[in-house]
Motif scaffolding. Structure first.
Motif, PDB file in Angstrom:
ATOM      1  N   ILE A   1      -4.414   4.126  -8.582  1.00  0.00           N
ATOM      2  CA  ILE A   1      -4.773   2.958  -9.339  1.00  0.00           C
ATOM      3  C   ILE A   1      -5.870   2.087  -8.535  1.00  0.00           C
ATOM      4  O   ILE A   1      -6.754   1.658  -9.139  1.00  0.00           O
ATOM      5  N   ASP A   2      -5.443   1.604  -7.272  1.00  0.00           N
ATOM      6  CA  ASP A   2      -6.143   1.026  -6.810  1.00  0.00           C
ATOM      7  C   ASP A   2      -7.440   1.718  -5.961  1.00  0.00           C
ATOM      8  O   ASP A   2      -8.404   1.003  -6.116  1.00  0.00           O
ATOM      9  N   VAL A   3      -7.477   3.060  -6.036  1.00  0.00           N
ATOM     10  CA  VAL A   3      -8.667   3.715  -5.458  1.00  0.00           C
ATOM     11  C   VAL A   3      -9.538   3.626  -6.709  1.00  0.00           C
ATOM     12  O   VAL A   3     -10.980   3.338  -6.356  1.00  0.00           O
ATOM     13  N   ALA A   4      -8.893   4.155  -7.595  1.00  0.00           N
ATOM     14  CA  ALA A   4      -9.962   3.838  -9.100  1.00  0.00           C
ATOM     15  C   ALA A   4     -10.533   2.521  -9.027  1.00  0.00           C
ATOM     16  O   ALA A   4     -11.659   2.379  -9.390  1.00  0.00           O
ATOM     17  N   GLN A   5      -9.892   1.368  -8.791  1.00  0.00           N
ATOM     18  CA  GLN A   5     -10.415   0.166  -8.903  1.00  0.00           C
ATOM     19  C   GLN A   5     -11.596  -0.118  -8.151  1.00  0.00           C
ATOM     20  O   GLN A   5     -12.674  -0.641  -8.411  1.00  0.00           O
TER      21      GLN A   5
ATOM     22  N   LEU B   1     -11.937  -8.098  -8.626  1.00  0.00           N
ATOM     23  CA  LEU B   1     -11.152  -7.128  -8.102  1.00  0.00           C
ATOM     24  C   LEU B   1     -11.067  -6.819  -6.810  1.00  0.00           C
ATOM     25  O   LEU B   1     -10.017  -6.367  -6.084  1.00  0.00           O
ATOM     26  N   TRP B   2     -12.215  -6.879  -6.065  1.00  0.00           N
ATOM     27  CA  TRP B   2     -12.177  -6.782  -4.614  1.00  0.00           C
ATOM     28  C   TRP B   2     -11.471  -7.582  -3.866  1.00  0.00           C
ATOM     29  O   TRP B   2     -10.467  -7.211  -2.891  1.00  0.00           O
TER      30      TRP B   2
ATOM     31  N   LEU C   1      -8.065  -6.688  -1.431  1.00  0.00           N
ATOM     32  CA  LEU C   1      -7.916  -7.081  -0.324  1.00  0.00           C
ATOM     33  C   LEU C   1      -6.615  -7.852   0.266  1.00  0.00           C
ATOM     34  O   LEU C   1      -6.112  -7.971   1.110  1.00  0.00           O
ATOM     35  N   THR C   2      -5.980  -8.425  -1.062  1.00  0.00           N
ATOM     36  CA  THR C   2      -4.773  -9.176  -0.828  1.00  0.00           C
ATOM     37  C   THR C   2      -3.560  -8.020  -0.681  1.00  0.00           C
ATOM     38  O   THR C   2      -2.558  -8.365  -0.436  1.00  0.00           O
ATOM     39  N   ARG C   3      -3.798  -6.888  -1.455  1.00  0.00           N
ATOM     40  CA  ARG C   3      -2.839  -5.838  -1.573  1.00  0.00           C
ATOM     41  C   ARG C   3      -2.821  -4.831  -0.281  1.00  0.00           C
ATOM     42  O   ARG C   3      -2.097  -4.173   0.086  1.00  0.00           O
ATOM     43  N   HIS C   4      -4.166  -4.525   0.331  1.00  0.00           N
ATOM     44  CA  HIS C   4      -4.236  -3.549   1.558  1.00  0.00           C
ATOM     45  C   HIS C   4      -5.004  -4.124   2.600  1.00  0.00           C
ATOM     46  O   HIS C   4      -5.711  -5.396   2.578  1.00  0.00           O
ATOM     47  N   ALA C   5      -4.952  -3.397   3.512  1.00  0.00           N
ATOM     48  CA  ALA C   5      -5.617  -4.045   4.886  1.00  0.00           C
ATOM     49  C   ALA C   5      -7.136  -3.807   4.695  1.00  0.00           C
ATOM     50  O   ALA C   5      -7.579  -2.805   3.812  1.00  0.00           O
TER      51      ALA C   5
END
Length: 299
Positions: free
Chosen positions: A4-8, A229-230, A234-238
């Motif tokens: 889902i994050d890749v799709a976003q 969304l960006w 950034l808050t969820r992944h490095a």
């Protein structure tokens, strides 16, 4: 990253890549500096009443708003209006990464890595090929203004780094929205001076659905949706996992410009674009590749 994050992330890439086509449509009916004023006014209002103001002195908000707003988008909108192909603009604008290196070294005394220097050399070669290339309806003025836009973007990156060095922790979306209060007035003054009151009134009188779509897309989709969304990713992944997706933006920009505007690159522009993007990839991934090679060598 979860699917889902890749799709976003890919949705953001598409939104930002198509953004260059929309700019082309926008400046067809609205003078570029007036378009900038409308874009940032719509980003700021009414969002400033919903999103909390970042804990920053106003000087930082003003510096960021002037560099990323008036500088980057004023030059970019004008460049596309004055003959820079939209797809090629999406590639050349990525040179901001290397202008950031130069400005950060001068103003923040940041050191360069070997991979960044290698990437810079490739990118400069690519820019030279694009700059001396003929055909494709690119004008020298349009190319120069796109370089100025990239330099202004780099200056805004240095402002953000300075904010971090001063110990401020700021959500990117809040910075984008509140700094958008700054550009409309300078944009309107510049538009009145350079584009003329008659052109402003004519554009507002003949404001059509294409112009409305362009302003709404630039403000809501490219700015608020994209940056919002960006910043969430950034808050969820490095950052190292999220940032490489931005390398796909010029690819989408070239493809969208070809499909929707019928643009194509000359062989020299294509080679230059390839070199610039290769330099960007080396700069982003080269440091990790060298570290991995060193670890393998010690094993």
């Amino acid at each position: 990253m979860p699917p889902i994050d890749v799709a976003q992330a890919l949705a953001i890439v598409v939104a930002w890549g198509v953004n260059f086509v929309v700019i082309k449509w926008g400046v067809a009916g609205v003078p570029p500096l007036l378009l900038g004023a409308l874009r940032f006014a719509l980003v700021a209002l009414p969002a400033v009443f919903i999103v909390k103001r970042p804990p920053l002195p106003w000087r930082y908000l003003a510096l960021y708003g002037l560099t990323v707003g008036v500088g980057q988008f004023g030059c970019l909108f004008s460049a596309i209006k004055l003959g820079m192909p939209a797809g090629l603009a999406s590639v050349v604008l990525q040179s901001q990464a290397f202008f950031t290196l130069l400005l950060a070294r001068f103003f923040l005394n940041e050191r360069w890595q070997r991979s960044q220097l290698a990437g810079l050399a490739l990118a400069l070669g690519g820019l030279a090929l694009i700059g001396i290339g003929k055909g494709g309806n690119m004008t020298a003025l349009g190319f120069g203004l796109t370089i100025a836009a990239a330099t202004s973007w780099a200056a805004s990156n240095v402002v953000v780094r300075a904010i971090g060095r001063d110990g401020y922790k700021v959500a990117p979306l809040g910075l984008v929205i509140w700094s958008s209060l700054i550009p409309p007035i300078p944009f309107l003054l510049l538009s009145w001076w350079l584009e003329g009151g008659e052109r402003i009134l004519l554009a507002l009188r003949d404001f059509n659905l294409q112009s409305l779509f362009a302003v709404a897309y630039l403000a809501v989709v490219a700015s608020m949706f994209g940056y919002g969304l960006w910043s969430r990713l950034l808050t969820r992944h490095a950052a190292a996992k999220v940032a490489p997706f931005s390398l796909l933006v010029p690819v989408v920009g070239l493809l969208a410009s070809h499909l929707l505007l019928g643009e194509s690159l000359t062989p020299g522009q294509l080679a230059g674009s390839g070199l610039l993007l290769a330099g960007l990839a080396v700069s982003v991934f080269g440091g990790r590749a060298l570290s991995m090679a060193a670890r393998v060598g010690r094993a």
